[in-house]
Design an enzyme around this catalytic site. Structure first.
Site, mmCIF file in Angstrom:
data_model
loop_
_atom_site.group_PDB
_atom_site.id
_atom_site.type_symbol
_atom_site.label_atom_id
_atom_site.label_comp_id
_atom_site.label_asym_id
_atom_site.label_seq_id
_atom_site.Cartn_x
_atom_site.Cartn_y
_atom_site.Cartn_z
ATOM 1 N N HIS A 70 -7.047 -2.139 5.966
ATOM 2 C CA HIS A 70 -7.200 -3.009 4.780
ATOM 3 C C HIS A 70 -7.992 -4.274 5.100
ATOM 4 C CE1 HIS A 70 -3.155 -1.266 3.166
ATOM 5 N NE2 HIS A 70 -4.166 -0.608 2.614
ATOM 6 N N GLU B 177 -12.594 -4.660 -2.861
ATOM 7 C CA GLU B 177 -13.223 -4.190 -1.616
ATOM 8 C C GLU B 177 -14.672 -3.767 -1.867
ATOM 9 O OE1 GLU B 177 -9.435 -2.117 -1.469
ATOM 10 O OE2 GLU B 177 -9.723 -1.976 0.700
ATOM 11 N N ARG C 82 -17.659 2.798 2.703
ATOM 12 C CA ARG C 82 -16.406 2.392 3.327
ATOM 13 C C ARG C 82 -16.134 3.372 4.463
ATOM 14 N NH1 ARG C 82 -10.332 3.873 1.786
ATOM 15 N NH2 ARG C 82 -9.350 2.484 3.272
ATOM 16 N N ARG D 187 5.126 6.120 3.270
ATOM 17 C CA ARG D 187 5.117 6.000 4.736
ATOM 18 C C ARG D 187 6.320 5.194 5.215
ATOM 19 N NH1 ARG D 187 -0.749 3.792 4.645
ATOM 20 N NH2 ARG D 187 -1.861 5.611 3.887
ATOM 21 N N ASN E 244 -16.982 5.499 -1.395
ATOM 22 C CA ASN E 244 -15.743 5.638 -0.623
ATOM 23 C C ASN E 244 -15.394 7.123 -0.623
ATOM 24 O OD1 ASN E 244 -13.197 5.622 0.437
ATOM 25 N ND2 ASN E 244 -12.360 4.076 -0.951
#
Ligand code: ADP
Length: 401
Positions: free
Chosen positions: A182, A386, A92, A243, A7
């Protein structure tokens, strides 16, 4: 078969080496401050091998991959005899646009398509590409590289849910639409939920709440994503750590004019200074907010209340959109660990016939039903993984080659 999962971020690179025989993680680690100075943390899971945690010079991602391979194959810290034991690399990749609805073997055409998605994810895709190119350079062209996209799972979302009500040409010509993120996590937890419920995914209506630094909710019907809260970018949907979540473009214009902000300055505020950090003025971390709220800090409490409210109303919207829901899943840092957040959110779900089992809800970080046996809609905590999805997809693609 041994799969290296990568990743790559702009200045970091996370990795995991997975032995697919039993799905065991042999080693994992993190390269940080790539291109600045460099630091490597490496943790083998084999007895007798040592951890490594020190500064190392990492001028670029190539040196980072070299350092990872060196550690994976070293006598003191390693878990492999040589690099040739790595059968493939799974990457990823954040944005696959409308090009990819599943994972793919990377060739020049695929790399060009990932590149073509860069304007859609200007911070993430270039870093992911750098990781792929670095692996090719260090490991050679003969080691297969596979891309697993955050957006792919959401490509089943129908037009009525992914379109923005803008003039149609902005979708047709500029590809402006909801993509969602996601996806790998939502896919993993929905499959686990199906196992735990003992029912095939095809027969289930699930709502997955991925609540971490970034948070998104996904409606999953028959195993397919049918709606999700993040949009064209990961900025929208719920208020998150930093955010803003959903925002009125008119208010953005008003603030920019009033304070003379450039669009970059405004986006920095919306991405990095907003969310629960902006509301509380304390922290983006829910542990700090819980502590402050317990001591009576009103703004920390408001930030937590807003987050819970947005989760609740998004879940309610998706239950309506699917005309029902069998189970609600909590995952990621907050979803797996914060019993108070889960309990507060579930208070909104009594109309769905949800009943929380308080004792089960006091557990952390394990797969568990937190609803009572007679709860009409089941509540489930599932730690996300993941990396294992990336490793499995990589393995599946190799098997089909
Ligand atoms: P990322 O989106 O970076 O992968 P994670 O899924 O690791 O994030 O989630 C990180 C967040 O999880 C932290 O910022 C924190 O708010 C939250 N978190 C982790 N542990 C706890 C805990 N015990 N209680 C409450 N929140 C927690």
């Amino acid at each position: 078969m041994k799969i290296l999962v990568i990743n790559a971020g702009s200045s970091s690179l996370k990795y995991q080496l997975v032995d697919m025989d039993g799905e065991k993680v042999l080693a994992q680690g993190l390269c940080e401050r790539i291109g600045i100075d460099g630091h490597l943390k490496h943790k083998p899971s084999i007895d007798g091998k040592q951890k490594f945690d020190a500064d190392v010079s990492l001028p670029s991602h190539s040196e980072a991959i070299e350092a990872v391979i060196e550690k994976l194959t070293s006598k003191e810290y390693g878990v492999l005899n040589s690099m040739s034991e790595i059968n493939a690399v799974g990457h990823r990749v954040v944005h696959g646009g409308e090009y990819f609805n599943s994972s793919v073997l990377i060739n020049d055409e695929v790399l060009n398509a990932i590149e073509a998605c860069t304007p859609l994810a200007p911070l993430h895709n270039p870093a992911n590409i750098t990781g792929i190119v670095a692996c090719k350079k260090v490991m050679g062209e003969s080691v297969p590289q596979i891309a697993v996209f955050d957006t792919a799972f959401h490509q089943t979302i129908p037009g009525k849910a992914f379109m923005y009500a803008l003039p149609y040409e902005y979708y047709e010509n500029d590809k402006v639409r909801r993509y969602g993120f996601h996806g790998t996590s939502h896919r993993y937890v929905s499959a686990r939920a199906s196992d735990m419920l003992g029912k095939p995914l095809e027969e289930l209506k699930l709502i997955s709440c991925h609540m971490g630094n970034g948070s998104s909710i996904c409606a999953i019907e028959g195993g397919n994503s049918v709606d999700t809260s993040m949009g064209f970018t990961p900025l929208v949907g719920l208020p998150m750590g930093t955010r803003c979540g959903q925002m009125d473009a008119g208010a953005i214009q008003y603030l920019m004019k009033k304070h003379g902000y450039s669009i970059d300055e405004m986006l920095h505020i919306l991405n990095k200074k907003s969310g629960v950090l902006g509301i509380s003025g304390i922290s983006s971390d829910f542990r700090d907010l819980d502590e402050a709220a317990d001591k009576g800090n009103e703004r920390a409490k408001l930030a937590l209340d807003m987050f819970n409210y947005w989760v609740a109303k998004t879940v309610g919207g998706y239950a309506a959109a699917m005309n029902g829901v069998d189970a609600i899943i909590f995952t990621a840092g907050i979803g797996e660990n914060s019993k108070s957040t889960r309990a507060d959110i579930c208070e909104y779900f009594t109309y769905l016939g949800c009943q929380v089992d308080e004792q089960a809800n006091s557990k952390r970080g394990e797969e568990i039903f937190i609803s009572t046996p007679d709860s009409r809609v089941k509540l489930i905590v599932i730690p996300t993984n993941e990396e294992i999805v990336i490793a499995r997809d990589t393995c599946d693609i190799l098997d089909k080659k």
